[in-house]
Design an enzyme around this catalytic site. Structure first.
Site, short mmCIF file in Angstrom:
data_model
loop_
_atom_site.label_atom_id
_atom_site.label_comp_id
_atom_site.label_asym_id
_atom_site.label_seq_id
_atom_site.Cartn_x
_atom_site.Cartn_y
_atom_site.Cartn_z
N HIS A 133 0.69 -1.12 0.01
CA HIS A 133 0.10 0.07 -0.08
C HIS A 133 0.98 1.31 0.21
O HIS A 133 2.22 1.13 0.14
CB HIS A 133 -0.86 0.05 1.18
CG HIS A 133 -2.32 -0.76 1.07
ND1 HIS A 133 -3.26 -0.70 0.07
CD2 HIS A 133 -2.36 -1.76 1.65
CE1 HIS A 133 -4.17 -1.48 0.05
NE2 HIS A 133 -3.75 -2.52 1.09
N ASP A 163 -0.17 7.01 -3.48
CA ASP A 163 -1.40 6.91 -4.28
C ASP A 163 -1.84 7.95 -5.25
O ASP A 163 -1.86 7.68 -6.35
CB ASP A 163 -2.57 6.74 -3.33
CG ASP A 163 -2.70 5.27 -2.78
OD1 ASP A 163 -1.96 4.37 -3.02
OD2 ASP A 163 -3.48 5.00 -1.97
#
Length: 386
Positions: A133, A163
């Site tokens: 992540h 992200d």
């Protein structure tokens, strides 16, 4: 809050998005905000991970629902790609190929297709197939190590750096570069957008500082990482916070005037040896005021000052309201499309639609006959949500 629209710069551009979470939808949102027609391919019933916090990221799209685990479903996606400019997918390396919707599969039907791939580790390298992540990707780039206060642990900056900053934004940029190349007659491209690459690119200035000997790898010891007392946040008397970024001499001098700081602080604020001493003085002076009082004192002054606003406060700030920085769509407050063209956001966002809401319409426009569509619905290959 209304949005005035100009002619969208990406009008006439079509993007197929294989629905994912996080950076992929963000890239597609950026393209849709610029006027691209984005068709999101959901799984029948939708992705449970794409509910809730992802709603705004899926604005301004049409949605079709396709079972990609069937060959017939993969064929539907390949057919959608035939007249598209680009496709976005966020699977782990190799998954799209196993499903029959990899770059070779889709570009066989459209050699000019720009195929955008969003991953954390990239399509190659020893970690390419591993899960991760945002926090893991920026950890590997050196970015996470540098974010935090002196003597404290690294502080994850939400999931903005990996992200969205290093991932979705770079994917959108890569898609546009690829589409320009294709329209210039150079054929389609495969965009390998890896968050470790994008986050590393975001650190370019700090690599430059390091190479020049002006940067240390200790947290909270540099100009922009709270090491410098004049580039930091301070707590006010009423328990709120303000930001000060008075780096240049003229801004620092005016800040000294506003806060009536000691004359000795005016001339050597860039000397790291004085930073700890001066921090204590500035901290005490700011703590003598409520935030509203400081807002009034600094109003219109050239001091690089701003209150640290909560999200709910940011929506109501006069500057943001004057620019329509936030818009309300179906009672949901959200950021307006950015950047602006001719002074206005390029589009007015539309609310997210349900998975499959546009399946029949989109497939009909793509050339599927009513009989084909009925058969695909009956076989569970596609889904149509009223």
């Amino acid at each position: 809050m209304s949005v005035e629209s100009t002619t969208p710069p990406l009008a006439g551009t079509r993007i197929i998005e294989l629905a994912g979470i996080g950076p992929g939808p963000f890239a597609a949102m950026m393209l849709a905000d610029m006027g691209a027609e984005v068709i999101t391919v959901d799984r029948p019933g939708g992705n449970p991970w794409a509910v809730g916090g992802h709603g705004i990221l899926f604005r301004s799209r049409r949605h079709v629902a396709v079972n990609l685990k069937s060959e017939a479903g993969a064929a539907v996606v390949r057919r959608l790609c035939a007249d598209a400019d680009g496709l976005i997918e966020t699977f782990r390396p190799g998954v799209a190929e196993r499903l029959g919707v990899g770059p070779a599969d889709c570009r066989h039907h459209n050699p000019n297709l720009v195929y955008g791939r969003m991953t954390g580790w990239g399509q190659t390298g020893p970690m390419a197939s591993l899960p991760g992540h945002d926090i893991n990707y920026i950890a590997l780039t050196g970015a996470l190590h540098q974010i935090g206060r002196k003597g404290g642990p690294p502080v994850p900056p939400l999931n903005l750096v990996g992200d969205f900053g290093g991932g979705g934004t770079f994917l959108a940029f890569g898609m546009l570069a690829g589409i320009l190349s294709a329209r210039a007659g150079h054929g389609g491209r495969v965009v390998d957008a890896a968050m470790i690459d994008g986050a590393s690119a975001l650190m370019a200035m700090f690599h430059s500082y390091r190479a020049e000997g002006d940067f240390v790898e200790e947290r909270g010891a540099n100009l922009l990482d709270t090491g410098a007392f004049f580039y930091d946040v301070y707590e006010t008397r009423d328990g709120q916070w303000v930001s000060i970024g008075a780096i240049e001499n003229q801004f620092w001098t005016e800040l000294c005037d506003v806060l009536e700081l000691p004359d000795a602080m005016r001339h050597d604020h860039l000397d790291p040896k004085r930073w700890d001493e001066y921090r204590i003085i500035l901290e005490k002076r700011v703590a003598e005021y409520d935030r509203a009082e400081l807002d009034a004192l600094f109003d219109g002054r050239n001091t690089c000052y701003a209150p640290v606003l909560r999200m709910s406060e940011a929506v109501e700030h006069p500057h943001n309201r004057a620019r329509n920085t936030f818009v309300t769509v179906d009672d949901v407050v959200q950021p307006a499309p950015a950047p602006r063209f001719d002074g206005h956001p390029p589009t007015a966002p539309r609310p997210r639609r349900a998975p499959g809401a546009d399946t029949v319409e989109v497939l009909g426009e793509t050339g599927f006959s009513p009989t084909e569509i009925e058969a695909l619905l009956a076989d569970g290959v596609i889904d149509s949500t009223p």
